[in-house]
Design a protein around this motif. Sequence first.
Motif, mmCIF file in Angstrom:
data_model
loop_
_atom_site.group_PDB
_atom_site.id
_atom_site.type_symbol
_atom_site.label_atom_id
_atom_site.label_comp_id
_atom_site.label_asym_id
_atom_site.label_seq_id
_atom_site.Cartn_x
_atom_site.Cartn_y
_atom_site.Cartn_z
ATOM 1 N N TYR A 72 -58.798 -89.056 -13.389
ATOM 2 C CA TYR A 72 -57.484 -90.312 -13.605
ATOM 3 C C TYR A 72 -58.429 -91.574 -12.761
ATOM 4 O O TYR A 72 -58.459 -92.245 -12.962
ATOM 5 N N THR A 123 -53.390 -84.309 -18.809
ATOM 6 C CA THR A 123 -54.011 -84.701 -18.203
ATOM 7 C C THR A 123 -54.868 -86.551 -19.529
ATOM 8 O O THR A 123 -55.140 -87.133 -19.308
ATOM 9 N N SER A 157 -54.132 -89.065 -16.795
ATOM 10 C CA SER A 157 -55.304 -89.079 -16.421
ATOM 11 C C SER A 157 -56.172 -90.342 -17.203
ATOM 12 O O SER A 157 -56.750 -91.406 -17.286
ATOM 13 N N SER A 177 -62.322 -90.703 -6.969
ATOM 14 C CA SER A 177 -63.004 -90.601 -7.855
ATOM 15 C C SER A 177 -64.264 -89.288 -6.688
ATOM 16 O O SER A 177 -63.879 -88.052 -7.403
#
Length: 539
Positions: free
Chosen positions: A49, A97, A101, A416
């Motif tokens: 994400y 996801t 994300s 991240s």
Amino acid sequence: MAHWRALIVLGTAQFLMVLDTSVMNVSISRLVEDFDTEVTAIQTVITLYALVMAAFMILGGKLGDIYGRRRLFLLGLAVYGAGSALTALAPTLWMLTLGWSIVEGLGAAMVLPAMAALVAESYRGPDRAVAYGVIGGLAGAGIAVGPLLGGWLTTYLTWRLVFAGEVVVVLIMLALRSWVTEARRTGPRPRLDGVGAALSAAGLALCVLGVLQSSTWGWVEPRNAPFTVFGFAPTLFVITAGVLILVRFHAWERGREAHGRDPLVHLALLGRPALRSGLTTLLNQNLVLLGLFFAIPLYLQVVQGFDAFQTGLRLLPVSAAMLLASAVASRVGRAAGPRRVVRLALTCLLVAVVWLLATIKPVIDDAQFAGAMALLGVGMGLLASQLGNVVQSGAGEEERSEVGGLQFTAQNLGSSLGTALVGSVLIGALAQAFTTYVADDPRLSERARKQTSIALESGVSFVATDQVRAAAKQAGLPPSQVERVTNAYASAQLAGLKAAILVTGGITLASFLVTGGLPAGRPDRRTPTSPGTAAGGPG
């Protein structure tokens, strides 16, 4: 009141995109259960994400310059809302996801740079200072509300309601789109650098992917790697490939500027010491914060057995202290200067990390843990009060969108990398400590050691000790051996958590090296604090 209508929509967008990450971090255990997966899989979803936002944030800022910031802001909201709907309904981990994300990440990459530029365009002088203060406060509120709201809904209802609620809020914001205005642009539109966008996204993605997968693939000796390179794990080769692509991106951008063509980002901006130091410190701030916000919920939920709401309550001191320190330090910074405040903030973070290390025990001391969390919030709040102003002070009006893209790129790249790096260290240290404890325990039989070795070779994950106990029983070990293996794993859990937290301390210490480029005196009076720096994650 009509003058401030745009701020209602723009501020709500900031709040939503900070809320997401803090909700997910306190819901890790429930997500593992709901999707029948492992902690490392949820780590990948959270990392992806932030990575999608980091990879496409500069591109989002450039698209706003080309097609109009208001248009891109509204399009980004629609994309974000679609991702929230998909996330709320996701039946599988892959759909989660895709929805959260990827789709939500792309929507945020369009919204955030446009939001920063629209605030700067909509308000001038003292009004802009007020507007940026409100945006920053809403970002901090997202951090404060996220763990509690997400924890309560996850524990007593379902985490899916958070994302369903986001869809409703996005629809309301789109209905109020007339409140957001943009001045008519004059002059030629910049041209899109498609090659530069592809190179920057690919380079960043490979670097983070390598760090993220290191816990599975191994750094040098291959473990569960899908392939090897000359007999070695592919991790360092993937990271090296990412670095080489980023080097090529740098050369490509230089070439475009030399030939008078519009680059994706004007690299000369990074030559400004204050801007470069501000961006680097901002990256490190989010790396530390999101790294800790990944490791600490695991300690609270998996080791201590707290539910998501109880976890949110124990994270509340971070949020409250962060909001308070940010509000107070904005005044202190005007007198003491950003460099001193940032160094004080880093000192607070170092002490908080040491304090946290002392609280990682089999039975939590709530008072000590709350104190460490509060000090962590003070350090983060002090940083948040200064870094946005420093970054935006390095930009002229015509550069604000581009610098905003760099700002959010630094924040989300830090987020991240923080989740990926801390998760990798945690799993690696857990495996190493478990191996050592089992090998050094003379009371364990050879059969127990062999069964443990087989389990480690197939991959280790951060799970509750009850799962380890059940697996040991299923392997046919006698009760005394089962308890010794379980105790060894419990000790390894704490060792892994301490190693992960220690890494954030090392990053904090290294951050002192870049503070020399920060302004010693008050930043440019014309540039107020920028939005989003109170957030850890998207905002």
